[in-house]
Design a protein around this motif. Structure first.
Motif, short mmCIF file in Angstrom:
data_model
loop_
_atom_site.label_atom_id
_atom_site.label_comp_id
_atom_site.label_asym_id
_atom_site.label_seq_id
_atom_site.Cartn_x
_atom_site.Cartn_y
_atom_site.Cartn_z
N LEU A 137 2.57 4.25 10.69
CA LEU A 137 3.87 4.90 10.54
C LEU A 137 4.82 3.82 10.01
N ASN A 138 5.16 3.94 8.74
CA ASN A 138 5.94 2.90 8.06
C ASN A 138 7.42 3.25 8.14
N LEU A 139 8.14 2.56 9.02
CA LEU A 139 9.56 2.83 9.25
C LEU A 139 10.47 1.79 8.63
N MET A 140 9.88 0.83 7.92
CA MET A 140 10.69 -0.23 7.32
C MET A 140 11.55 0.34 6.19
N SER A 141 12.69 -0.27 5.95
CA SER A 141 13.58 0.22 4.89
C SER A 141 13.00 -0.08 3.51
N ASN A 142 12.31 -1.20 3.38
CA ASN A 142 11.68 -1.58 2.11
C ASN A 142 10.23 -1.07 2.11
N LYS A 143 10.07 0.24 1.89
CA LYS A 143 8.79 0.91 2.09
C LYS A 143 7.65 0.30 1.27
N LEU A 144 7.85 0.15 -0.04
CA LEU A 144 6.77 -0.33 -0.89
C LEU A 144 6.40 -1.78 -0.56
N GLU A 145 7.41 -2.60 -0.31
CA GLU A 145 7.14 -3.98 0.05
C GLU A 145 6.38 -4.06 1.37
N SER A 146 6.74 -3.20 2.31
CA SER A 146 6.04 -3.17 3.60
C SER A 146 4.59 -2.75 3.42
N ILE A 147 4.34 -1.77 2.56
CA ILE A 147 2.98 -1.36 2.26
C ILE A 147 2.19 -2.51 1.67
N ASP A 148 2.81 -3.23 0.73
CA ASP A 148 2.14 -4.39 0.14
C ASP A 148 1.81 -5.44 1.20
N HIS A 149 2.73 -5.66 2.13
CA HIS A 149 2.49 -6.63 3.19
C HIS A 149 1.26 -6.25 4.01
N PHE A 150 1.24 -5.01 4.47
CA PHE A 150 0.12 -4.58 5.32
C PHE A 150 -1.19 -4.54 4.54
N ASN A 151 -1.14 -4.10 3.29
CA ASN A 151 -2.37 -4.09 2.48
C ASN A 151 -2.95 -5.50 2.36
N GLN A 152 -2.10 -6.48 2.15
CA GLN A 152 -2.57 -7.85 2.02
C GLN A 152 -3.08 -8.38 3.35
N VAL A 153 -2.37 -8.06 4.41
CA VAL A 153 -2.80 -8.48 5.76
C VAL A 153 -4.23 -8.04 6.03
N PHE A 154 -4.52 -6.78 5.79
CA PHE A 154 -5.84 -6.27 6.15
C PHE A 154 -6.90 -6.63 5.11
N LYS A 155 -6.49 -6.89 3.89
CA LYS A 155 -7.42 -7.44 2.91
C LYS A 155 -7.92 -8.81 3.36
N GLU A 156 -7.02 -9.59 3.94
CA GLU A 156 -7.38 -10.94 4.41
C GLU A 156 -8.39 -10.92 5.55
N THR A 157 -8.48 -9.82 6.29
CA THR A 157 -9.45 -9.76 7.38
C THR A 157 -10.89 -9.67 6.87
N GLY A 158 -11.06 -9.24 5.62
CA GLY A 158 -12.40 -9.12 5.04
C GLY A 158 -13.20 -7.94 5.55
N MET A 159 -12.55 -7.01 6.26
CA MET A 159 -13.26 -5.86 6.81
C MET A 159 -13.00 -4.63 5.95
N PRO A 160 -13.95 -3.70 5.88
CA PRO A 160 -13.74 -2.48 5.10
C PRO A 160 -12.78 -1.54 5.82
N ILE A 161 -11.61 -1.35 5.24
CA ILE A 161 -10.55 -0.60 5.91
C ILE A 161 -9.91 0.39 4.94
N LYS A 162 -9.70 1.60 5.43
CA LYS A 162 -8.92 2.59 4.70
C LYS A 162 -7.63 2.81 5.48
N ILE A 163 -6.49 2.64 4.80
CA ILE A 163 -5.20 2.77 5.47
C ILE A 163 -4.47 3.99 4.91
#
Length: 284
Positions: A14-40
């Motif tokens: 649930l993305n409640l940040m005011s900077n929606k697209l930037e927040s999505i980019d942040h989380f996408n990068q975070v979970f990419k760094e884990t190296g696990m197969p993830i669908k968000i």
């Protein structure tokens, strides 16, 4: 932990940040760094847009929050939001969030609540009160560890984390609640991580998902929105505070370790649930 054989993990945010697209980019990068197969899948509260047009960036990148879509998820995150100075009852979509919390508690075993998400969840589940801080907690600080936690494996006392908030949850109430434990705080006893003792609920009071320039961008957003106000600059962050140059990514290791540990927990729980259901099918 036994080997985890997972094709894909499914997360909802649930993305409640005011900077929606930037927040999505942040989380996408975070979970990419884990190296696990993830669908968000990113969601927005429908009540936030009642009576007005939904922005294109929201419609194209997020889905309206529908609780029946969440039961198949392996984990769920409620993000922060720049509304921590408002009473919960002043938030137009507060009932929608509370309905979500109730649903997650019943159907989604791995829950991570970040900043305001942690505030509203601690209040809803455990009655913890929110308090406005005398000044914004804003910058990068050393953390102390008071309880061992799988989520902090790989981090040592004094690890660094970024904080950016105007409010705090009542520490004394949390410590007095036998269903909760304070895992880590700043050296001045501001919350970093709280966990439920008997549920997979984690309440993270740091914006670890921020990238290197996250604190700078937050400062600029606030300053541009209200140029008549002199805003506090983030501490322990710039090489040159006067010119706001030389941002330092001091929490990068903490971010990578924490989110990797959380995803391992999500995967492990999915494995346990899968093995349990397979065993029951064989018995029946």
């Amino acid at each position: 932990m036994e080997a985890i054989m997972i094709k894909q993990l499914k997360l909802g945010i649930l993305n409640l940040m005011s900077n929606k697209l930037e927040s999505i980019d942040h989380f996408n990068q975070v979970f990419k760094e884990t190296g696990m197969p993830i669908k968000i899948t990113y969601f927005y509260p429908k009540g936030h847009y009642l009576g007005r047009e939904i922005p294109t960036e929201v419609k194209e990148n997020m889905e309206p929050l529908e609780l029946e879509k969440l039961q198949a998820l392996d984990g769920f995150i409620i993000s922060g939001s720049p509304i921590e100075r408002h009473d919960f009852e002043e938030v137009t979509y507060i009932q929608e969030v509370r309905d979500l919390l109730s649903y997650l508690d019943e159907f989604v075993p791995n829950q991570l609540y970040i900043c305001w998400g942690g505030m509203v969840a601690l209040n809803y589940f455990y009655g913890i009160e929110k308090q406005i801080l005398p000044r914004k907690l804003f910058g990068v600080y050393k953390q102390t560890i008071s309880q061992s936690s799988k989520l902090l494996q790989g981090l040592t006392p004094g690890f660094l984390a970024d904080h950016a908030r105007y409010a705090e949850m009542n520490l004394n109430q949390i410590q007095a609640n036998d269903k909760l434990q304070v895992v880590a705080t700043t050296e001045e006893n501001h919350l970093f991580l709280v966990e439920a003792k008997h549920k997979k609920q984690a309440f993270l009071f740091s914006h670890l998902e921020y990238d290197k320039d996250g604190l700078l961008k937050e400062y600029v957003r606030e300053s541009e929105a209200h140029p008549e106000i002199t805003y506090q600059k983030p501490e322990n962050y710039f090489e040159d505070t006067e010119t706001l140059t030389g941002t330092q990514y001091k929490w990068q290791q903490t971010r990578q370790v924490f989110f990797s540990n959380w995803m391992k927990q999500v995967a492990e729980n999915k494995n346990v649930r899968r093995n349990y259901h397979e065993k029951n099918r064989k018995v029946s």
